[in-house]
Design an enzyme around this catalytic site. Structure first.
Site, PDB file in Angstrom:
ATOM      1  N   GLY A 114     -59.261   2.951  29.638  1.00 32.52           N
ATOM      2  CA  GLY A 114     -58.366   4.083  29.874  1.00 32.52           C
ATOM      3  C   GLY A 114     -59.072   5.430  29.897  1.00 32.52           C
ATOM      4  N   ASN A 170     -52.882  -6.127  32.748  1.00 32.08           N
ATOM      5  CA  ASN A 170     -52.357  -5.878  31.409  1.00 32.08           C
ATOM      6  C   ASN A 170     -51.534  -4.595  31.485  1.00 32.08           C
ATOM      7  OD1 ASN A 170     -51.920  -5.369  28.721  1.00 32.08           O
ATOM      8  ND2 ASN A 170     -54.067  -4.926  28.224  1.00 32.08           N
ATOM      9  N   TRP A 171     -50.229  -4.772  31.513  1.00 35.07           N
ATOM     10  CA  TRP A 171     -49.350  -3.603  31.705  1.00 35.07           C
ATOM     11  C   TRP A 171     -49.203  -2.778  30.437  1.00 35.07           C
ATOM     12  CZ3 TRP A 171     -44.573  -5.734  34.953  1.00 35.07           C
ATOM     13  CH2 TRP A 171     -45.052  -6.238  36.169  1.00 35.07           C
ATOM     14  N   LYS A 172     -49.639  -3.313  29.318  1.00 40.69           N
ATOM     15  CA  LYS A 172     -49.509  -2.634  28.014  1.00 40.69           C
ATOM     16  C   LYS A 172     -48.039  -2.233  27.788  1.00 40.69           C
ATOM     17  CE  LYS A 172     -54.310  -1.367  28.389  1.00 40.69           C
ATOM     18  NZ  LYS A 172     -55.389  -0.463  28.051  1.00 40.69           N
ATOM     19  N   SER A 183     -61.340   0.578  32.783  1.00 39.06           N
ATOM     20  CA  SER A 183     -61.364   1.460  33.960  1.00 39.06           C
ATOM     21  C   SER A 183     -61.865   0.754  35.215  1.00 39.06           C
ATOM     22  CB  SER A 183     -62.194   2.718  33.674  1.00 39.06           C
ATOM     23  OG  SER A 183     -61.637   3.436  32.588  1.00 39.06           O
ATOM     24  N   GLY A 207     -55.988  -2.562  33.349  1.00 40.58           N
ATOM     25  CA  GLY A 207     -54.914  -1.825  32.690  1.00 40.58           C
ATOM     26  C   GLY A 207     -54.247  -0.876  33.675  1.00 40.58           C
ATOM     27  N   GLY A 208     -54.663   0.369  33.647  1.00 38.11           N
ATOM     28  CA  GLY A 208     -54.034   1.417  34.464  1.00 38.11           C
ATOM     29  C   GLY A 208     -53.843   1.041  35.926  1.00 38.11           C
ATOM     30  N   HIS A 222     -56.922  -7.887  21.951  1.00 39.91           N
ATOM     31  CA  HIS A 222     -57.205  -6.658  22.692  1.00 39.91           C
ATOM     32  C   HIS A 222     -57.635  -5.569  21.703  1.00 39.91           C
ATOM     33  CE1 HIS A 222     -56.684  -3.062  25.080  1.00 39.91           C
ATOM     34  NE2 HIS A 222     -56.751  -3.844  26.154  1.00 39.91           N
ATOM     35  N   GLU A 233     -64.341  -6.030  27.130  1.00 37.50           N
ATOM     36  CA  GLU A 233     -63.797  -4.699  27.381  1.00 37.50           C
ATOM     37  C   GLU A 233     -64.437  -3.705  26.427  1.00 37.50           C
ATOM     38  OE1 GLU A 233     -59.641  -5.085  29.349  1.00 37.50           O
ATOM     39  OE2 GLU A 233     -59.380  -5.141  27.186  1.00 37.50           O
ATOM     40  N   GLU A 264     -56.880  -2.603  21.404  1.00 37.05           N
ATOM     41  CA  GLU A 264     -55.776  -1.782  20.887  1.00 37.05           C
ATOM     42  C   GLU A 264     -55.062  -2.510  19.749  1.00 37.05           C
ATOM     43  OE1 GLU A 264     -53.974  -1.102  24.710  1.00 37.05           O
ATOM     44  OE2 GLU A 264     -55.707   0.128  25.276  1.00 37.05           O
TER      45      GLU A 264
HETATM   46  P1  PGA Z   1     -57.866   0.152  31.722  1.00 36.87           P
HETATM   47  O1  PGA Z   1     -57.467  -0.909  30.573  1.00 36.87           O
HETATM   48  O2  PGA Z   1     -58.088  -0.623  32.979  1.00 36.87           O
HETATM   49  O3  PGA Z   1     -56.703   1.091  31.800  1.00 36.87           O
HETATM   50  O4  PGA Z   1     -59.119   0.827  31.246  1.00 36.87           O
HETATM   51  C1  PGA Z   1     -58.016  -2.189  30.537  1.00 36.87           C
HETATM   52  C2  PGA Z   1     -57.482  -2.938  29.353  1.00 36.87           C
HETATM   53  O5  PGA Z   1     -57.366  -2.351  28.273  1.00 36.87           O
HETATM   54  O6  PGA Z   1     -57.141  -4.151  29.441  1.00 36.87           O
END
Ligand code: PGA
Length: 250
Positions: free
Chosen positions: A174, A9-11, A213, A234-235, A96, A168, A98
């Site tokens: 993050g 997930n590149w956001k 994470s 994500g990251g 998600h 999640e 967010e």
């Molecule tokens: P993260 O994000 O790996 O940066 O914690 C995961 C996500 O929100 O899909």
């Protein structure tokens, strides 16, 4: 046998050319990933076309990060599931944390998005997870149970067979703070049980991914758990080397 999945997930990160280069690095390294692991890339909308060009003919699948809850029409700024499918997406991330937190997505909106995704042949990656204060109050099972019931219980058996769930915990996204493998397994097993109460044996085949994470140093222990079928990353998905290392962690 459930699918093993590692989804990036590149956001809201990378410019299109950077995204294409990242996808190319991942495609170049795919031989290092076991063939039973499905890789999925979820770049921003603006990159979908270019990333699709790069991954075409490889085993990497394309996902969007969101879709509209409406079919088409006067909804300025929205992108429909049909548009995504026509651009080469086969998956779409829905719900998600967010999106729930910053853009006020509710179960009602998500029911609409889920319907649109499924009607257009996209496999939803449906995200659930509790906030820190909810976990501290011991409410994580209630919160996640409601998120599952309110959006997935209305699906038909044929539809649920297309769904991927991602757990999640919001406090792990993050933050560098990961759920322990035991904490994650406990709630993944609970999610599967909740799905089984409605869908019976079909729940056995639904992939449940862990996100928050997840990185090369902790993926192996997480993916070794019975009910963890991969990760939503994500990251660490923004570095091809890390993403590939995670995909090699089963
Ligand atoms: P993260 O994000 O790996 O940066 O914690 C995961 C996500 O929100 O899909």
């Amino acid at each position: 046998m459930r699918m093993k999945i590692v989804a990036g997930n590149w956001k809201m990160n990378t410019l299109p050319a950077e995204g294409a280069a990242l996808a190319q690095d991942i495609v170049n390294a795919i031989a290092e990933v076991p063939s039973d692991v499905q890789l999925i890339l979820a770049p921003p909308f603006t990159h979908l076309d270019r990333v699709e060009e790069v991954i075409k003919g490889s085993a990497v699948a394309l996902s969007a990060q969101n879709c509209a809850d409406k079919d088409k029409g006067a909804y300025t700024g929205e992108v429909s599931a049909a548009m995504l499918a026509a651009t080469g997406c086969t998956y779409v991330i829905l719900g998600h944390s967010e999106r729930r937190e910053y853009y006020h997505e509710t179960s009602a909106t998500l029911n609409g998005k889920m319907a649109m995704a499924l009607v257009n042949g996209l496999r939803p990656i449906y995200c659930v997870g509790e906030k820190l204060e909810e976990r501290e109050a011991g409410r994580h099972f209630d919160v996640v149970g409601s998120q599952i019931k309110e959006v997935l219980y209305g699906l038909t058996p044929e539809q649920i067979a297309c769904v991927v769930v991602a757990y999640e915990p919001v406090w792990a996204i993050g933050t560098g703070k990961t759920a322990t493998a035991e904490q994650a397994q406990e709630i993944h097993a609970f999610i599967r049980k909740t799905l089984a109460e409605k869908f019976g044996v079909l729940a056995e085949n639904i992939p449940i991914l862990y996100g928050g994470s997840c990185k090369p140093s902790n993926a192996r222990e997480l993916f070794a758990q019975n009910d963890i079928d991969g990760g939503l990353i994500g990251g660490a998905a923004l570095k091809a080397e890390d993403f590939i290392a995670i995909a090699r962690s089963f």
